[in-house]
Design a protein around this motif. Structure first.
Motif, PDB file in Angstrom:
ATOM      1  N   THR A 176      -7.129  -5.251  -3.098  1.00  0.00           N
ATOM      2  CA  THR A 176      -7.364  -5.413  -4.535  1.00  0.00           C
ATOM      3  C   THR A 176      -8.506  -4.530  -5.003  1.00  0.00           C
ATOM      4  OG1 THR A 176      -6.572  -7.696  -4.480  1.00  0.00           O
ATOM      5  CG2 THR A 176      -7.970  -7.079  -6.329  1.00  0.00           C
ATOM      6  N   SER A 177      -9.579  -4.460  -4.210  1.00  0.00           N
ATOM      7  CA  SER A 177     -10.731  -3.643  -4.591  1.00  0.00           C
ATOM      8  C   SER A 177     -10.363  -2.169  -4.687  1.00  0.00           C
ATOM      9  CB  SER A 177     -11.855  -3.835  -3.572  1.00  0.00           C
ATOM     10  OG  SER A 177     -12.994  -3.066  -3.925  1.00  0.00           O
ATOM     11  N   ALA A 178      -9.529  -1.677  -3.769  1.00  0.00           N
ATOM     12  CA  ALA A 178      -9.120  -0.267  -3.812  1.00  0.00           C
ATOM     13  C   ALA A 178      -8.351   0.039  -5.087  1.00  0.00           C
ATOM     14  CB  ALA A 178      -8.272   0.059  -2.578  1.00  0.00           C
ATOM     15  N   VAL A 179      -7.422  -0.841  -5.457  1.00  0.00           N
ATOM     16  CA  VAL A 179      -6.636  -0.635  -6.680  1.00  0.00           C
ATOM     17  C   VAL A 179      -7.532  -0.663  -7.907  1.00  0.00           C
ATOM     18  CG1 VAL A 179      -4.836  -1.624  -8.141  1.00  0.00           C
ATOM     19  CG2 VAL A 179      -4.521  -1.537  -5.666  1.00  0.00           C
TER      20      VAL A 179
ATOM     21  N   MET B 278      -3.735  -4.809 -13.044  1.00  0.00           N
ATOM     22  CA  MET B 278      -3.370  -6.228 -12.998  1.00  0.00           C
ATOM     23  C   MET B 278      -1.975  -6.420 -12.419  1.00  0.00           C
ATOM     24  SD  MET B 278      -5.988  -7.969 -14.046  1.00  0.00           S
ATOM     25  CE  MET B 278      -6.861  -6.743 -13.054  1.00  0.00           C
ATOM     26  N   LEU B 279      -1.094  -5.488 -12.705  1.00  0.00           N
ATOM     27  CA  LEU B 279       0.275  -5.572 -12.183  1.00  0.00           C
ATOM     28  C   LEU B 279       0.286  -5.413 -10.665  1.00  0.00           C
ATOM     29  CD1 LEU B 279       3.235  -5.768 -13.248  1.00  0.00           C
ATOM     30  CD2 LEU B 279       3.299  -3.284 -13.119  1.00  0.00           C
ATOM     31  N   LEU B 280      -0.507  -4.472 -10.150  1.00  0.00           N
ATOM     32  CA  LEU B 280      -0.528  -4.200  -8.713  1.00  0.00           C
ATOM     33  C   LEU B 280      -1.276  -5.264  -7.914  1.00  0.00           C
ATOM     34  CD1 LEU B 280      -1.096  -0.348  -8.809  1.00  0.00           C
ATOM     35  CD2 LEU B 280       0.772  -1.474  -7.606  1.00  0.00           C
ATOM     36  N   THR B 281      -2.173  -5.994  -8.576  1.00  0.00           N
ATOM     37  CA  THR B 281      -2.972  -6.989  -7.863  1.00  0.00           C
ATOM     38  C   THR B 281      -2.557  -8.417  -8.170  1.00  0.00           C
ATOM     39  OG1 THR B 281      -4.655  -7.023  -9.626  1.00  0.00           O
ATOM     40  CG2 THR B 281      -4.965  -5.443  -7.844  1.00  0.00           C
ATOM     41  N   GLY B 282      -1.432  -8.608  -8.846  1.00  0.00           N
ATOM     42  CA  GLY B 282      -1.009  -9.964  -9.180  1.00  0.00           C
ATOM     43  C   GLY B 282      -1.954 -10.639 -10.149  1.00  0.00           C
ATOM     44  N   TRP B 283      -2.558  -9.835 -11.063  1.00  0.00           N
ATOM     45  CA  TRP B 283      -3.515 -10.325 -12.056  1.00  0.00           C
ATOM     46  C   TRP B 283      -4.758 -10.917 -11.394  1.00  0.00           C
ATOM     47  CZ3 TRP B 283      -2.492  -9.492 -17.281  1.00  0.00           C
ATOM     48  CH2 TRP B 283      -1.204  -9.021 -17.545  1.00  0.00           C
TER      49      TRP B 283
ATOM     50  N   LYS C  79       1.421  -9.639  -0.589  1.00  0.00           N
ATOM     51  CA  LYS C  79       2.855  -9.418  -0.472  1.00  0.00           C
ATOM     52  C   LYS C  79       3.552  -9.598  -1.808  1.00  0.00           C
ATOM     53  CE  LYS C  79       2.933 -11.118   4.306  1.00  0.00           C
ATOM     54  NZ  LYS C  79       3.487 -12.120   5.230  1.00  0.00           N
ATOM     55  N   LEU C  80       3.034 -10.481  -2.641  1.00  0.00           N
ATOM     56  CA  LEU C  80       3.644 -10.755  -3.934  1.00  0.00           C
ATOM     57  C   LEU C  80       2.773 -10.177  -5.036  1.00  0.00           C
ATOM     58  CD1 LEU C  80       4.618 -14.496  -3.382  1.00  0.00           C
ATOM     59  CD2 LEU C  80       6.018 -12.473  -3.023  1.00  0.00           C
ATOM     60  N   VAL C  81       3.401  -9.575  -6.033  1.00  0.00           N
ATOM     61  CA  VAL C  81       2.656  -8.967  -7.123  1.00  0.00           C
ATOM     62  C   VAL C  81       3.081  -9.605  -8.438  1.00  0.00           C
ATOM     63  CG1 VAL C  81       2.375  -6.764  -5.951  1.00  0.00           C
ATOM     64  CG2 VAL C  81       4.380  -7.146  -7.373  1.00  0.00           C
ATOM     65  N   ASP C  82       2.136  -9.549  -9.386  1.00  0.00           N
ATOM     66  CA  ASP C  82       2.412 -10.068 -10.726  1.00  0.00           C
ATOM     67  C   ASP C  82       2.842 -11.528 -10.672  1.00  0.00           C
ATOM     68  OD1 ASP C  82       2.361  -9.810 -13.411  1.00  0.00           O
ATOM     69  OD2 ASP C  82       4.348  -8.919 -13.597  1.00  0.00           O
ATOM     70  N   VAL C  83       2.158 -12.317  -9.844  1.00  0.00           N
ATOM     71  CA  VAL C  83       2.482 -13.725  -9.669  1.00  0.00           C
ATOM     72  C   VAL C  83       1.252 -14.548 -10.003  1.00  0.00           C
ATOM     73  CG1 VAL C  83       3.118 -15.508  -8.007  1.00  0.00           C
ATOM     74  CG2 VAL C  83       4.216 -13.268  -7.904  1.00  0.00           C
ATOM     75  N   GLY C  84       1.438 -15.617 -10.787  1.00  0.00           N
ATOM     76  CA  GLY C  84       0.342 -16.502 -11.142  1.00  0.00           C
ATOM     77  C   GLY C  84       0.441 -16.947 -12.586  1.00  0.00           C
ATOM     78  N   TRP C  85      -0.200 -18.072 -12.891  1.00  0.00           N
ATOM     79  CA  TRP C  85      -0.126 -18.626 -14.241  1.00  0.00           C
ATOM     80  C   TRP C  85      -0.710 -17.717 -15.315  1.00  0.00           C
ATOM     81  CZ3 TRP C  85       3.294 -22.028 -15.238  1.00  0.00           C
ATOM     82  CH2 TRP C  85       3.690 -22.946 -14.269  1.00  0.00           C
ATOM     83  N   PRO C  86      -1.797 -16.943 -15.047  1.00  0.00           N
ATOM     84  CA  PRO C  86      -2.251 -15.998 -16.083  1.00  0.00           C
ATOM     85  C   PRO C  86      -1.161 -15.022 -16.498  1.00  0.00           C
ATOM     86  CG  PRO C  86      -3.932 -16.261 -14.407  1.00  0.00           C
ATOM     87  CD  PRO C  86      -2.722 -16.967 -13.891  1.00  0.00           C
TER      88      PRO C  86
END
Length: 423
Positions: A77-80, A371-376, A385-392
């Motif tokens: 996440t930090s790299a992205v 945000m898309l690459l880090t699942g927000w 493994k999963l991206v763009d996942v979560g209530w936000p």
């Protein structure tokens, strides 16, 4: 060793020469395409670093200085976010530098269209330097959570989605006006056919949403509410568009209906995989990869579209002083001689679009892509493994759909409320 050194020097020299050649070949009208290419390159780099940069990040003492080493996910996440932050700063600085440009005689006009070798080097340096900034700066940019789970990047990402909506509305209305203005039976039939196809896709999509996200035997009231409200808005769009006083058309209503249904699906599919009402949990990896690919593809398309429309949009994209007649010229001229003549002839003319807004589009898109690459930046454990996942992500997409509905309804009724103003 000497041969390897010579080979490396030759490769570096060839790479520099290639970059210089490419940068020199970018003309005035192809500059917008070049900015889009630079943004697309940042997405590719972010995607690659997300997969391979974690071991390197773990070995950097100014990044990994924790007593207890974080999960591998944190480094990904930090790299992205560091690439995104560099991209954001680069385009934001350009946006600030371009404030107030109204005439092509302004020296900053050349900065916007030229100096590509220097700009590419500056972009690389800015992105590279982001890997030396403290973790706290990067955390504040993308992960720092406030009381309501909001952050700078999440706010910017939502704003980018709203800009997408405004550009979509502008495109749909322009599309409808173009076909109606032809005043021929063929184009009226084309309008009807496209509208019916969009409505058929909308209701089919809605049926799939009920099947996937409201499983029988479970209390999925929230998902049902989202889907039913979307269908209600679809009928509201059609009702208002066909009202005699509005004098509207089914084409914009059908396209916006399909887009709102897609946003509803996008939001529901972003629900956590352990949420019992999310029927995609059995296909989480495949859906996640597809969502990432589709999300990045639509992000690039939306940014490219904003560049194309920057000289002709009827909303806030164009400069107030820009002549609409000049916006019909192609982005990539075929005749270099004609291009040179146009440059001499148009040297003292007003700019054809807002350079500041143009660069702000890329700044907001940088936040959105991160945000898309880090699942927000909210998924724990499985977000590698999963991206763009979560209530936000769910609420951002659903809220964007509601904003789309509100803006479209306003675009239909505003001429009735303010008949003396042009919309």
């Amino acid at each position: 060793m000497w041969a390897a050194s010579c080979l490396a020097s030759c490769c570096a020299s060839c790479a520099c020469e290639a970059c210089r050649s490419v940068a020199g070949s970018i003309s005035r009208r192809s500059a917008r395409i070049a900015y889009c290419g630079l943004f697309a390159l940042s997405l590719v780099i972010s995607w690659i670093l997300r997969e391979v940069a974690a071991p390197l990040m773990e070995s950097l003492p100014w990044i990994n200085h924790f007593q207890k080493m974080p999960d591998r996910e944190w480094f990904e996440t930090s790299a992205v976010l560091r690439v995104s932050l560099g991209n954001f700063l680069f385009f934001t600085i350009l946006a600030v530098l371009m404030i107030g440009i109204k005439n092509q005689k302004d020296p900053r006009d050349r900065l916007h269209h030229g100096g590509w070798m220097a700009k590419i080097v500056c972009w690389c340096v800015v992105v590279f330097l982001m890997f030396f900034v403290p973790n706290g700066v990067v955390s504040f940019y993308g992960i720092f959570v406030l009381h309501k789970d909001e952050s700078i990047s999440k706010f910017g990402s939502g704003l980018f989605l709203l800009v997408q909506v405004i550009l979509l509305l502008d495109f749909v209305h322009a599309w409808n006006e173009n076909w109606v203005s032809k005043d021929e039976q063929f184009w009226y039939m084309a309008l009807l056919i496209v509208s019916m196809v969009c409505y058929l896709a909308t209701f089919t999509f809605a049926g799939v949403l009920f099947h996937w996200f409201t499983p029988s035997g479970l209390d999925c009231g929230l998902n049902t509410f989202f889907i039913v409200l979307t269908l209600i808005l679809v009928f509201v769009f059609a009702t208002i568009a066909l009202h005699p006083k509005v004098n509207g058309s089914l084409l914009p209503a059908s396209v916006i209906s399909l887009y709102c249904t897609y946003l509803c699906y996008s939001g529901l599919s972003s629900e956590p995989r352990d949420y019992e009402c999310n029927g995609l949990h059995n296909h989480s990896k495949a859906i996640s990869t597809g969502s990432l690919t589709l999300g990045l593809f639509t992000t690039v398309l939306s940014v490219v579209y904003s560049a194309v429309r920057a000289g002709s949009s009827t909303t806030f994209v164009s400069s107030p002083s820009s002549p609409r007649a000049g916006s019909e010229k192609p982005l990539l001229p075929f005749d270099k001689l004609d291009e040179q003549k146009d440059e001499k002839k148009d040297e003292s003319k007003p700019v054809s679009y807002s350079y500041t807004f143009f660069h702000l589009i890329f700044s907001l898109a940088s936040m959105y892509s991160a945000m898309l690459l880090t699942g927000w930046s909210t998924s724990v454990g499985e977000s590698g493994k999963l991206v763009d996942v979560g209530w936000p992500s769910v609420w951002v997409r659903i809220a964007t759909g509601w904003a789309t509905a509100g803006l479209f309804i306003w675009s239909l009724i505003a001429p009735l409320i303010f008949p003396d103003r042009e919309f």
